[in-house]
Design a protein around this motif. Structure first.
Motif, PDB file in Angstrom:
ATOM      1  N   LEU A 216       9.829  59.283  24.471  1.00 54.23           N
ATOM      2  CA  LEU A 216       9.959  57.837  24.308  1.00 54.23           C
ATOM      3  C   LEU A 216      11.436  57.462  24.441  1.00 54.23           C
ATOM      4  O   LEU A 216      12.300  58.059  23.802  1.00 54.23           O
ATOM      5  N   ALA A 217      11.711  56.497  25.275  1.00 58.78           N
ATOM      6  CA  ALA A 217      13.078  55.997  25.453  1.00 58.78           C
ATOM      7  C   ALA A 217      13.165  54.610  24.832  1.00 58.78           C
ATOM      8  O   ALA A 217      12.470  53.681  25.262  1.00 58.78           O
ATOM      9  N   LEU A 218      13.994  54.467  23.784  1.00 54.08           N
ATOM     10  CA  LEU A 218      14.130  53.188  23.089  1.00 54.08           C
ATOM     11  C   LEU A 218      15.170  52.312  23.769  1.00 54.08           C
ATOM     12  O   LEU A 218      16.193  52.780  24.256  1.00 54.08           O
ATOM     13  N   ASP A 219      14.892  51.016  23.780  1.00 51.07           N
ATOM     14  CA  ASP A 219      15.831  50.035  24.314  1.00 51.07           C
ATOM     15  C   ASP A 219      16.072  48.973  23.240  1.00 51.07           C
ATOM     16  O   ASP A 219      15.546  47.863  23.299  1.00 51.07           O
ATOM     17  N   ILE A 220      16.836  49.334  22.224  1.00 50.02           N
ATOM     18  CA  ILE A 220      17.211  48.437  21.139  1.00 50.02           C
ATOM     19  C   ILE A 220      18.730  48.460  21.049  1.00 50.02           C
ATOM     20  O   ILE A 220      19.323  49.462  20.653  1.00 50.02           O
ATOM     21  N   LYS A 221      19.362  47.360  21.426  1.00 50.75           N
ATOM     22  CA  LYS A 221      20.815  47.339  21.533  1.00 50.75           C
ATOM     23  C   LYS A 221      21.504  47.100  20.195  1.00 50.75           C
ATOM     24  O   LYS A 221      22.673  47.424  20.011  1.00 50.75           O
ATOM     25  N   GLU A 222      20.793  46.465  19.233  1.00 48.02           N
ATOM     26  CA  GLU A 222      21.419  46.136  17.959  1.00 48.02           C
ATOM     27  C   GLU A 222      21.699  47.387  17.129  1.00 48.02           C
ATOM     28  O   GLU A 222      20.929  48.344  17.146  1.00 48.02           O
ATOM     29  N   VAL A 231      14.685  41.469  15.764  1.00 43.05           N
ATOM     30  CA  VAL A 231      14.978  42.515  16.736  1.00 43.05           C
ATOM     31  C   VAL A 231      13.723  42.777  17.560  1.00 43.05           C
ATOM     32  O   VAL A 231      12.649  43.018  16.997  1.00 43.05           O
ATOM     33  N   HIS A 232      13.835  42.718  18.871  1.00 43.35           N
ATOM     34  CA  HIS A 232      12.687  42.997  19.733  1.00 43.35           C
ATOM     35  C   HIS A 232      12.543  44.510  19.903  1.00 43.35           C
ATOM     36  O   HIS A 232      13.506  45.208  20.229  1.00 43.35           O
ATOM     37  N   LEU A 233      11.344  44.991  19.682  1.00 45.64           N
ATOM     38  CA  LEU A 233      11.069  46.427  19.715  1.00 45.64           C
ATOM     39  C   LEU A 233      10.639  46.820  21.132  1.00 45.64           C
ATOM     40  O   LEU A 233       9.497  46.595  21.541  1.00 45.64           O
ATOM     41  N   ASN A 234      11.554  47.406  21.865  1.00 43.45           N
ATOM     42  CA  ASN A 234      11.297  47.807  23.247  1.00 43.45           C
ATOM     43  C   ASN A 234      11.397  49.319  23.386  1.00 43.45           C
ATOM     44  O   ASN A 234      12.362  49.933  22.919  1.00 43.45           O
ATOM     45  N   ALA A 235      10.400  49.905  24.008  1.00 45.58           N
ATOM     46  CA  ALA A 235      10.407  51.348  24.256  1.00 45.58           C
ATOM     47  C   ALA A 235       9.589  51.640  25.502  1.00 45.58           C
ATOM     48  O   ALA A 235       8.648  50.920  25.828  1.00 45.58           O
ATOM     49  N   THR A 236       9.952  52.706  26.179  1.00 41.29           N
ATOM     50  CA  THR A 236       9.223  53.142  27.364  1.00 41.29           C
ATOM     51  C   THR A 236       8.724  54.563  27.162  1.00 41.29           C
ATOM     52  O   THR A 236       9.500  55.449  26.784  1.00 41.29           O
ATOM     53  N   ALA A 237       7.416  54.748  27.368  1.00 37.77           N
ATOM     54  CA  ALA A 237       6.835  56.095  27.290  1.00 37.77           C
ATOM     55  C   ALA A 237       6.975  56.768  28.659  1.00 37.77           C
ATOM     56  O   ALA A 237       6.759  56.143  29.704  1.00 37.77           O
ATOM     57  N   GLY A 274       5.507  42.968  18.096  1.00 36.81           N
ATOM     58  CA  GLY A 274       6.544  43.714  18.806  1.00 36.81           C
ATOM     59  C   GLY A 274       7.944  43.342  18.390  1.00 36.81           C
ATOM     60  O   GLY A 274       8.892  43.500  19.169  1.00 36.81           O
ATOM     61  N   ARG A 275       8.098  42.859  17.161  1.00 36.01           N
ATOM     62  CA  ARG A 275       9.405  42.461  16.673  1.00 36.01           C
ATOM     63  C   ARG A 275       9.602  42.996  15.257  1.00 36.01           C
ATOM     64  O   ARG A 275       8.641  43.299  14.544  1.00 36.01           O
ATOM     65  N   PHE A 276      10.865  43.079  14.847  1.00 41.44           N
ATOM     66  CA  PHE A 276      11.206  43.543  13.500  1.00 41.44           C
ATOM     67  C   PHE A 276      12.233  42.601  12.887  1.00 41.44           C
ATOM     68  O   PHE A 276      13.124  42.085  13.580  1.00 41.44           O
ATOM     69  N   THR A 277      12.119  42.371  11.586  1.00 43.81           N
ATOM     70  CA  THR A 277      13.174  41.682  10.860  1.00 43.81           C
ATOM     71  C   THR A 277      13.300  42.288   9.477  1.00 43.81           C
ATOM     72  O   THR A 277      12.319  42.784   8.904  1.00 43.81           O
ATOM     73  N   GLU A 618      15.546  33.353  16.284  1.00 47.60           N
ATOM     74  CA  GLU A 618      14.101  33.541  16.162  1.00 47.60           C
ATOM     75  C   GLU A 618      13.730  33.641  14.697  1.00 47.60           C
ATOM     76  O   GLU A 618      14.484  34.181  13.883  1.00 47.60           O
ATOM     77  N   LEU A 619      12.556  33.125  14.352  1.00 52.53           N
ATOM     78  CA  LEU A 619      12.129  33.071  12.961  1.00 52.53           C
ATOM     79  C   LEU A 619      10.939  33.994  12.737  1.00 52.53           C
ATOM     80  O   LEU A 619      10.031  34.083  13.565  1.00 52.53           O
ATOM     81  N   MET A 620      10.961  34.650  11.576  1.00 53.29           N
ATOM     82  CA  MET A 620       9.923  35.624  11.264  1.00 53.29           C
ATOM     83  C   MET A 620       9.984  35.912   9.768  1.00 53.29           C
ATOM     84  O   MET A 620      11.068  36.090   9.202  1.00 53.29           O
ATOM     85  N   GLY A 621       8.849  35.933   9.095  1.00 46.38           N
ATOM     86  CA  GLY A 621       8.829  36.261   7.675  1.00 46.38           C
ATOM     87  C   GLY A 621       9.150  35.066   6.794  1.00 46.38           C
ATOM     88  O   GLY A 621       9.176  33.916   7.228  1.00 46.38           O
ATOM     89  N   ASN A 622       9.428  35.332   5.518  1.00 47.96           N
ATOM     90  CA  ASN A 622       9.721  34.291   4.540  1.00 47.96           C
ATOM     91  C   ASN A 622      11.219  34.027   4.497  1.00 47.96           C
ATOM     92  O   ASN A 622      12.007  34.891   4.106  1.00 47.96           O
ATOM     93  N   LEU A 623      11.621  32.817   4.877  1.00 44.12           N
ATOM     94  CA  LEU A 623      13.035  32.482   4.935  1.00 44.12           C
ATOM     95  C   LEU A 623      13.705  32.584   3.571  1.00 44.12           C
ATOM     96  O   LEU A 623      14.899  32.903   3.482  1.00 44.12           O
ATOM     97  N   ALA A 624      12.956  32.323   2.509  1.00 43.78           N
ATOM     98  CA  ALA A 624      13.536  32.416   1.169  1.00 43.78           C
ATOM     99  C   ALA A 624      13.897  33.857   0.833  1.00 43.78           C
ATOM    100  O   ALA A 624      14.935  34.122   0.222  1.00 43.78           O
ATOM    101  N   ASP A 625      13.050  34.810   1.227  1.00 42.06           N
ATOM    102  CA  ASP A 625      13.352  36.226   0.977  1.00 42.06           C
ATOM    103  C   ASP A 625      14.623  36.660   1.695  1.00 42.06           C
ATOM    104  O   ASP A 625      15.352  37.538   1.223  1.00 42.06           O
ATOM    105  N   GLN A 626      14.874  36.061   2.847  1.00 45.10           N
ATOM    106  CA  GLN A 626      15.993  36.483   3.695  1.00 45.10           C
ATOM    107  C   GLN A 626      17.318  35.832   3.324  1.00 45.10           C
ATOM    108  O   GLN A 626      18.303  35.989   4.031  1.00 45.10           O
ATOM    109  N   LYS A 627      17.319  35.109   2.199  1.00 44.66           N
ATOM    110  CA  LYS A 627      18.535  34.446   1.713  1.00 44.66           C
ATOM    111  C   LYS A 627      19.089  33.472   2.750  1.00 44.66           C
ATOM    112  O   LYS A 627      20.299  33.380   2.964  1.00 44.66           O
TER     113      LYS A 627
END
Length: 681
Positions: A216-222, A231-237, A274-277, A618-627
């Protein structure tokens, strides 16, 4: 704007609402004038006393009010509410949408407090007519797990919610299936996966081959992110020779090491679409897996430091009645003004000069025939203003259009009530057209090019729904409708076949919220987000139930109000394929009006005060949790209509400051102070 109170429309025997009782409880203060002039309700009787119905059906239903002598009160104001998206009461009918056992409640104003009647409601599903399996995307190679769901359909084409089928594998040694429909391929071969429910069966056949993935080759620049950053979760098998495997299934997970193990929270991050926060700061190891092949990437999440001080600059105090909505504008004389409505205030709208927000001055008031001016608005060009009427003495409500040529002292240009006699709770103004909500049933579009001669243009009514709020952007009317969710209609955009004369439905996003809505186009991402607010004027069954304020609401004094509900965030960039991506959720308070400008959410959060929130990126999850909260202010006032009882109805940015109305204390202005610069040693 959208100040939420109970919506009204009259039937021959009673008044019904298709939104929850939490929103619609009768308040004796508001009904005091009626109680003084008509028989007092002592008892309510529902017909039928117990509702038994199937989802998708409707039945005749009414509630009759009786006085202490047992006489029918034909014009009594009775409200009925049940759980959202489960049952709805309107037009002398009860409609069912979701199976379950519920309790609806009818309320009316009595001599000393609300008269309530609980109505058992039992909703069953109609019989299934078809089952169909839908699999997640990707190829079922050995070692791969693939999710499946079953969709059930009734004879009328409606979908069965919450269907739990029985899953089976024809060859468990080749592929297993769990009770959630997750199929795991164990070895090469052929297998039939089936699902059964209520005598119906559907199946899907797989031919499984050996997994070709070897890397698996990951393409996550952050490498370093802020909490809440997506964060967009990109990978190539790839195969052993390096060729890509385009149909490979790649699953994602993470491990978490907190910055401080003594305060480590649960659910520190989110993986979805396909995203992470990251909700909280710390070190996250992202894990990609395809069969027995894995790859990883470590991210450091740092705190989102956005907090700023908020300082009150001015007041337009209103302590003799409750305050509803506000709308600021720049007048033709170059000065700034704010139009403010009153709730249960005998039909007074007020005008304030806010040019100097350190010295807010009331310039005039406008008296109209209404119990409540729930909503006020002004056209973008400042040419006209509008007061929404509810509770008019002759029950002919509609809107009152103001000529703002002399903005400090507006004069009434005209009234308009065609198709609006049920009471206008919310409105939206453009330079040429006014959208007015009629009794919670529909919105009416009015031509206001000549404000002295307004004309009916068209209307839109969505079936089996109760509209509470709408906002128009780029020719699309976005409305929050109880019982269905967010309704999107082409009213001049043209891409979806609608015009201002002939509105056309684009799509409906089903969501358990039908109260406030605000569409926001985010320049940095090109996305359109819908912010949808709940309003729950009841906290029954929660750990903190709040106060029993209903006996005094609408009267001076009393106790502080409490509320519940939160803001849902929906990505509606493609109106044909919207999806919920996040929320702004504070457990102990309830959301109300919403405005977003320059990536900042200005949120009226009732007893939670006015809240200013970072919604950048981009928005994802509970904004209050994320301070992401920038500032909070709760307007305590010992001289208010109800003393020291913050209850913020509406908040709007205005020329670098924040204007907001509080139900108990009137108009406020505040400013966000510049963020303090870090001191470097």
């Amino acid at each position: 704007m959208n100040v939420a109170r109970s919506q009204r429309f009259v039937t021959t025997t009673a008044l019904f609402l298709a939104i929850p009782l939490a929103i619609t409880g009768v308040t004796p203060g508001a009904a005091a004038a009626q109680v003084a002039t008509q028989a007092v309700v002592a008892r309510l009787v529902a017909e039928p006393a117990k509702v038994t119905i199937r989802a998708g059906e409707s039945l005749p239903f009414k509630v009759t009010a009786y006085d202490a002598q047992g006489q029918i009160i034909p014009d009594a104001v009775v409200r009925v509410g049940g759980p959202r998206q489960a049952v709805a009461f309107s037009d002398g009918q009860v409609r069912a949408f979701r199976a379950g056992s519920y309790t609806a409640t009818a309320t009316a104003a009595g001599a000393t407090g609300p008269i309530a009647l609980d109505i058992p409601v039992l909703v069953s599903w109609p019989a299934l007519s078809k089952l169909a399996i839908t699999a997640d995307s990707g190829r079922l190679y050995t070692g791969i797990s693939l999710g499946h769901r079953v969709d059930g359909t009734h004879a009328d084409g409606s979908s069965r919610a919450g269907l739990i089928p029985t899953w089976r594998s024809s060859a468990p040694a080749v592929a297993s299936v769990d009770r959630f429909g997750t199929v795991t391929a164990l070895k090469a071969g052929t297998v039939v996966i089936s699902a059964e429910s209520e005598g119906f069966r559907t199946s899907k056949t797989y031919t499984i081959i050996t997994n070709p993935v070897s890397a698996l080759a990951l393409d996550i620049k952050e490498h370093v992110i802020l909490t809440g950053q997506v964060v967009h979760l990109n990978a190539t098998a790839r195969t052993a020779t390096g060729a890509p495997v385009k149909d490979a299934v790649i699953t994602w997970s993470y491990t978490y090491t907190p910055d401080d193990t003594t305060v480590a929270p649960g659910g520190p991050g989110i993986i979805d679409w396909g995203r992470f926060t990251a909700n909280y700061p710390g070190r996250f190891t992202l894990l990609a897996q395809s069969g027995n092949v894995t790859a990883r990437k470590v991210l450091e999440a740092k705190p989102r430091d956005v907090v700023r001080r908020i300082t009150v600059t001015g007041r337009g105090s209103i302590a003799t009645t409750a305050t509803s909505d506000l709308w600021p504008w720049t007048g033709k004389d170059g000065r700034d003004y704010c139009l403010v409505g009153t709730w249960g205030g005998d039909g007074y709208g007020m005008v304030f000069d806010i040019t100097d927000m350190n010295n807010i001055v009331k310039t005039d008031s406008i008296k109209i025939d209404a119990r409540t001016i729930n909503d006020v608005t002004v056209s973008p060009d400042g040419r006209y203003g509008v007061l929404a009427r509810e509770g008019a003495s002759n029950r002919v409500n509609g809107v009152v259009i103001l000529d703002l040529a002399n903005p400090a002292h507006p004069k009434i240009a005209s009234t308009f009530d065609q198709e609006l006699t049920g009471g206008v709770h919310n409105m939206f103004a453009t330079n040429d057209h006014l959208f007015a909500i009629s009794g919670g049933q529909k919105y009416v579009i009015i031509d206001v090019k000549d404000i002295y001669k307004p004309k009916y243009v068209s209307e839109y009514q969505h079936p089996n729904a109760r509209i509470h709020d709408l906002w128009v952007r780029d020719g699309i009317a976005y409305s929050a409708q109880g019982g269905v969710g967010a309704v999107m209609v082409d009213v001049g955009n043209g891409k979806y076949g609608g015009t201002i004369e002939k509105p056309k439905l684009i799509n409906v996003f089903p969501i358990n919220s039908g109260h406030e809505i605000y569409p926001y186009f985010q320049k940095s991402t090109g996305r359109t987000y819908l912010f949808l607010g709940d309003e729950e004027m009841n906290r029954a069954g929660r750990v903190w139930e709040g106060t029993n304020y209903r006996a005094t609401l609408g009267s001076a004094g009393g106790v502080a109000q409490t509320s519940g509900g939160y803001v849902h965030i929906v990505d509606a960039t493609d109106p044909m394929h919207p999806r919920k991506v996040g929320r702004y959720h504070l457990e102990d308070y309830g959301a109300h009006d919403i405005i977003v400008e320059d990536d900042i959410l200005y949120q009226a959060y009732y007893d939670g005060g006015v809240r200013v929130v970072d919604v950048s990126g981009e928005l994802m999850g509970n904004l209050a949790d994320q301070k992401r909260e920038i500032a909070v202010f709760k307007p305590y006032d010992p001289k208010a209509f109800t003393a020291n009882a913050p209850f913020v109805m509406n908040a709007m940015p205005w020329k670098g400051q924040v204007l907001f109305t509080d139900f108990n204390s009137g108009l406020w202005s505040a400013k966000l102070e510049p963020k303090a610069k870090a001191i470097t040693p």
